[in-house]
Design a protein around this motif. Structure first.
Motif, PDB file in Angstrom:
ATOM      1  N   ILE A   6       0.864  -1.180   0.000  1.00  0.00           N
ATOM      2  CA  ILE A   6       0.000   0.000   0.000  1.00  0.00           C
ATOM      3  C   ILE A   6       0.900   1.230   0.000  1.00  0.00           C
ATOM      4  N   GLY A   7       0.875   1.935  -1.126  1.00  0.00           N
ATOM      5  CA  GLY A   7       1.775   3.082  -1.305  1.00  0.00           C
ATOM      6  C   GLY A   7       2.859   2.714  -2.297  1.00  0.00           C
ATOM      7  N   ALA A   8       3.008   3.563  -3.309  1.00  0.00           N
ATOM      8  CA  ALA A   8       3.969   3.254  -4.380  1.00  0.00           C
ATOM      9  C   ALA A   8       4.983   4.381  -4.509  1.00  0.00           C
ATOM     10  N   GLY A   9       5.366   4.955  -3.375  1.00  0.00           N
ATOM     11  CA  GLY A   9       6.383   5.999  -3.385  1.00  0.00           C
ATOM     12  C   GLY A   9       7.771   5.392  -3.296  1.00  0.00           C
ATOM     13  N   VAL A  11       9.546   3.993  -0.790  1.00  0.00           N
ATOM     14  CA  VAL A  11       9.681   2.709  -0.095  1.00  0.00           C
ATOM     15  C   VAL A  11       8.912   1.600  -0.832  1.00  0.00           C
ATOM     16  N   GLY A  12       7.658   1.883  -1.165  1.00  0.00           N
ATOM     17  CA  GLY A  12       6.850   0.872  -1.839  1.00  0.00           C
ATOM     18  C   GLY A  12       7.472   0.438  -3.153  1.00  0.00           C
ATOM     19  N   SER A  13       7.990   1.392  -3.910  1.00  0.00           N
ATOM     20  CA  SER A  13       8.587   1.053  -5.213  1.00  0.00           C
ATOM     21  C   SER A  13       9.842   0.204  -5.039  1.00  0.00           C
ATOM     22  N   LEU A  63       2.513  -1.686   4.653  1.00  0.00           N
ATOM     23  CA  LEU A  63       2.072  -0.293   4.755  1.00  0.00           C
ATOM     24  C   LEU A  63       3.262   0.620   4.472  1.00  0.00           C
ATOM     25  N   ALA A  64       3.217   1.313   3.327  1.00  0.00           N
ATOM     26  CA  ALA A  64       4.334   2.176   2.914  1.00  0.00           C
ATOM     27  C   ALA A  64       3.801   3.547   2.503  1.00  0.00           C
ATOM     28  N   THR A  65       3.037   4.135   3.408  1.00  0.00           N
ATOM     29  CA  THR A  65       2.481   5.476   3.168  1.00  0.00           C
ATOM     30  C   THR A  65       2.983   6.401   4.272  1.00  0.00           C
ATOM     31  N   PRO A  66       2.799   7.697   4.099  1.00  0.00           N
ATOM     32  CA  PRO A  66       3.136   8.589   5.221  1.00  0.00           C
ATOM     33  C   PRO A  66       2.310   8.209   6.449  1.00  0.00           C
ATOM     34  N   TRP A  67       2.876   8.470   7.607  1.00  0.00           N
ATOM     35  CA  TRP A  67       2.200   8.141   8.870  1.00  0.00           C
ATOM     36  C   TRP A  67       0.821   8.796   8.950  1.00  0.00           C
ATOM     37  N   ASP A  72      -6.681   6.753   7.167  1.00  0.00           N
ATOM     38  CA  ASP A  72      -7.392   6.539   5.891  1.00  0.00           C
ATOM     39  C   ASP A  72      -7.077   5.158   5.325  1.00  0.00           C
ATOM     40  N   VAL A  73      -5.791   4.834   5.327  1.00  0.00           N
ATOM     41  CA  VAL A  73      -5.350   3.579   4.705  1.00  0.00           C
ATOM     42  C   VAL A  73      -5.933   2.383   5.458  1.00  0.00           C
ATOM     43  N   VAL A  74      -5.822   2.411   6.774  1.00  0.00           N
ATOM     44  CA  VAL A  74      -6.329   1.294   7.575  1.00  0.00           C
ATOM     45  C   VAL A  74      -7.839   1.157   7.382  1.00  0.00           C
ATOM     46  N   CYS A  88       6.014  -0.314   7.716  1.00  0.00           N
ATOM     47  CA  CYS A  88       7.289   0.350   7.383  1.00  0.00           C
ATOM     48  C   CYS A  88       7.273   1.823   7.769  1.00  0.00           C
ATOM     49  N   THR A  89       6.147   2.293   8.277  1.00  0.00           N
ATOM     50  CA  THR A  89       6.013   3.740   8.467  1.00  0.00           C
ATOM     51  C   THR A  89       6.798   4.204   9.696  1.00  0.00           C
ATOM     52  N   ASN A  90       7.055   5.490   9.740  1.00  0.00           N
ATOM     53  CA  ASN A  90       7.616   6.108  10.942  1.00  0.00           C
ATOM     54  C   ASN A  90       6.775   7.328  11.269  1.00  0.00           C
ATOM     55  N   ASN A 134      18.496   1.331   0.411  1.00  0.00           N
ATOM     56  CA  ASN A 134      19.030   0.057   0.907  1.00  0.00           C
ATOM     57  C   ASN A 134      18.066  -1.104   0.693  1.00  0.00           C
ATOM     58  N   PHE A 135      16.821  -0.815   0.356  1.00  0.00           N
ATOM     59  CA  PHE A 135      15.892  -1.903   0.022  1.00  0.00           C
ATOM     60  C   PHE A 135      16.109  -2.329  -1.431  1.00  0.00           C
ATOM     61  N   GLU A 136      16.709  -1.432  -2.217  1.00  0.00           N
ATOM     62  CA  GLU A 136      17.015  -1.785  -3.610  1.00  0.00           C
ATOM     63  C   GLU A 136      18.364  -2.470  -3.702  1.00  0.00           C
TER      64      GLU A 136
HETATM   65  N1  LIG Z   1      11.803   7.353   2.387  1.00  0.00           N
HETATM   66  C1  LIG Z   1      12.496   6.400   3.027  1.00  0.00           C
HETATM   67  O1  LIG Z   1      13.652   6.145   2.692  1.00  0.00           O
HETATM   68  C2  LIG Z   1      11.829   5.623   4.133  1.00  0.00           C
HETATM   69  C3  LIG Z   1      12.486   4.500   4.688  1.00  0.00           C
HETATM   70  C4  LIG Z   1      11.850   3.709   5.668  1.00  0.00           C
HETATM   71  C5  LIG Z   1      10.555   4.054   6.064  1.00  0.00           C
HETATM   72  N2  LIG Z   1       9.938   5.152   5.518  1.00  0.00           N
HETATM   73  C6  LIG Z   1       8.550   5.428   5.917  1.00  0.00           C
HETATM   74  O2  LIG Z   1       7.762   4.794   4.895  1.00  0.00           O
HETATM   75  C7  LIG Z   1       6.599   5.554   4.610  1.00  0.00           C
HETATM   76  C8  LIG Z   1       6.577   5.907   3.113  1.00  0.00           C
HETATM   77  O3  LIG Z   1       7.680   6.732   2.785  1.00  0.00           O
HETATM   78  P1  LIG Z   1       7.998   7.102   1.265  1.00  0.00           P
HETATM   79  O4  LIG Z   1       9.279   7.871   1.291  1.00  0.00           O
HETATM   80  O5  LIG Z   1       7.878   5.908   0.402  1.00  0.00           O
HETATM   81  O6  LIG Z   1       6.797   8.126   0.956  1.00  0.00           O
HETATM   82  P2  LIG Z   1       6.371   8.706  -0.475  1.00  0.00           P
HETATM   83  O7  LIG Z   1       7.460   8.532  -1.473  1.00  0.00           O
HETATM   84  O8  LIG Z   1       5.841  10.079  -0.213  1.00  0.00           O
HETATM   85  O9  LIG Z   1       5.148   7.755  -0.915  1.00  0.00           O
HETATM   86  C9  LIG Z   1       3.977   7.717  -0.168  1.00  0.00           C
HETATM   87  C10 LIG Z   1       2.941   6.840  -0.870  1.00  0.00           C
HETATM   88  O10 LIG Z   1       1.786   6.824  -0.033  1.00  0.00           O
HETATM   89  C11 LIG Z   1       0.648   7.164  -0.802  1.00  0.00           C
HETATM   90  N3  LIG Z   1      -0.333   7.877   0.010  1.00  0.00           N
HETATM   91  C12 LIG Z   1      -0.194   9.085   0.595  1.00  0.00           C
HETATM   92  N4  LIG Z   1      -1.308   9.397   1.283  1.00  0.00           N
HETATM   93  C13 LIG Z   1      -2.169   8.360   1.116  1.00  0.00           C
HETATM   94  C14 LIG Z   1      -3.490   8.089   1.554  1.00  0.00           C
HETATM   95  N5  LIG Z   1      -4.163   8.956   2.343  1.00  0.00           N
HETATM   96  N6  LIG Z   1      -4.085   6.930   1.174  1.00  0.00           N
HETATM   97  C15 LIG Z   1      -3.406   6.058   0.378  1.00  0.00           C
HETATM   98  N7  LIG Z   1      -2.152   6.247  -0.077  1.00  0.00           N
HETATM   99  C16 LIG Z   1      -1.534   7.395   0.291  1.00  0.00           C
HETATM  100  C17 LIG Z   1       1.157   8.049  -1.940  1.00  0.00           C
HETATM  101  O11 LIG Z   1       0.239   7.939  -3.017  1.00  0.00           O
HETATM  102  P3  LIG Z   1      -0.345   9.159  -3.895  1.00  0.00           P
HETATM  103  O12 LIG Z   1       0.418   9.140  -5.175  1.00  0.00           O
HETATM  104  O13 LIG Z   1      -1.779   8.776  -4.068  1.00  0.00           O
HETATM  105  O14 LIG Z   1      -0.148  10.420  -3.085  1.00  0.00           O
HETATM  106  C18 LIG Z   1       2.508   7.382  -2.225  1.00  0.00           C
HETATM  107  O15 LIG Z   1       2.342   6.302  -3.102  1.00  0.00           O
HETATM  108  C19 LIG Z   1       6.652   6.775   5.532  1.00  0.00           C
HETATM  109  O16 LIG Z   1       5.868   6.497   6.666  1.00  0.00           O
HETATM  110  C20 LIG Z   1       8.128   6.890   5.912  1.00  0.00           C
HETATM  111  O17 LIG Z   1       8.312   7.471   7.203  1.00  0.00           O
HETATM  112  C21 LIG Z   1      10.535   5.932   4.567  1.00  0.00           C
END
Ligand SMILES: NC(=O)c1ccc[n+]([C@@H]2O[C@H](COP(=O)([O-])OP(=O)(O)OC[C@H]3O[C@@H](n4cnc5c(N)ncnc54)[C@H](OP(=O)(O)O)[C@@H]3O)[C@@H](O)[C@H]2O)c1
Length: 221
Positions: A6-9, A11-13, A63-67, A72-74, A88-90, A134-136
């Motif tokens: 859930i989430g394709a940013g 982390v998800g990607s 779960l890979a969305t912003p905290w 909403d996600v849950v 995976c969220t923080n 580091n996940f890649e």
């Molecule tokens: N960045 C890192 O290196 C890293 C490492 C470990 C953990 N984390 C944690 O992992 C989580 C994700 O980080 P990220 O960097 O991957 O974030 P990101 O690049 O901003 O991606 C967030 C994803 O969540 C989706 N999203 C946002 N709001 C949503 C909602 N209300 N309902 C459904 N989907 C929603 C976004 O989709 P849309 O396109 O629809 O907005 C996007 O696909 C965060 O909690 C972060 O603290 C991050």
């Protein structure tokens, strides 16, 4: 395994691409398949669905969305009874002065709050203490058999075993740190990682490792 992410940013990607290389089927759960701000990566066998449809088919749901999106996600996941959920969220906060912190800590954790929202699921905290890079690519040559570790915790042993396998598939040594309450330590560890990365010029290329020495027998008498 069918892995619903859930989430394709960032982390998800990264997780999806790497697990696909390891042979897993990846199903992205997004708000707007085909039209969201962040588009899931394209690779063989990947699909993209609405969140409840992805969550339903996942053997595990990541779960890979912003905290702040978690309520909403849950709410969108549907019935997660017995399902393994990787958190995976923080629960990061940013002060007006630009200082990073955690919204929850010490007496609870993001993972425990998610478990309260999904009481019949098995929440596992993992993949939260490193940058997505580091996940890649988790290879750090020159350290012999020492592998980057993936700390995880959960109240459910089977769920932990499943997530440990997924961590191993990405080249990590999984470390079971205990029950879900250990997320109170793993979430601040993410904060430490982020602060170090910023201090080192935003260099994400470092990981946690655990070095062990065989315990010596206690002295007799
Ligand atoms: N960045 C890192 O290196 C890293 C490492 C470990 C953990 N984390 C944690 O992992 C989580 C994700 O980080 P990220 O960097 O991957 O974030 P990101 O690049 O901003 O991606 C967030 C994803 O969540 C989706 N999203 C946002 N709001 C949503 C909602 N209300 N309902 C459904 N989907 C929603 C976004 O989709 P849309 O396109 O629809 O907005 C996007 O696909 C965060 O909690 C972060 O603290 C991050």
């Amino acid at each position: 395994m069918n892995v619903a992410i859930i989430g394709a940013g960032n982390v998800g990607s990264a997780l999806g691409r790497s697990w696909a290389k390891a042979g897993h089927s990846i199903i992205y759960g997004v708000r707007n398949p085909g039209g969201g701000k962040t588009q899931p990566p394209t690779f063989s066998g990947v699909s993209s669905r609405l969140i409840p449809d992805a969550a339903r088919v996942g053997d595990v749901v990541v779960l890979a969305t912003p905290w702040n999106a978690i309520p909403d996600v849950v709410g969108a996941l549907g019935d997660m009874k017995g399902k393994t959920i990787i958190d995976c969220t923080n629960p990061l906060t940013l002060s007006p002065e630009g200082s990073l912190g955690l919204e929850i800590g010490s007496t609870s954790s993001g993972a425990e709050e998610i478990q309260k929202l999904l009481p019949t699921a098995h929440v596992v905290k993992a993949f939260n203490t490193y940058g997505w890079e580091n996940f890649e690519n988790s290879t750090y040559p020159g350290y012999g058999d020492l592998k980057p570790v993936m700390f995880l915790c959960s109240d459910d042993d089977d769920a932990k075993e499943m997530v440990a396998k997924l961590a191993t598939d990405l080249g990590f040594e999984p470390i079971d740190t205990g029950g879900l309450g250990m997320a109170r330590s793993l979430e601040p560890l993410a904060l430490l990682w982020i602060r170090l990365a910023i201090r080192e010029g935003r260099n994400p290329n470092f990981v946690w490792g655990v070095m062990r020495r065989a315990a010596t027998a206690p002295a007799a008498g």
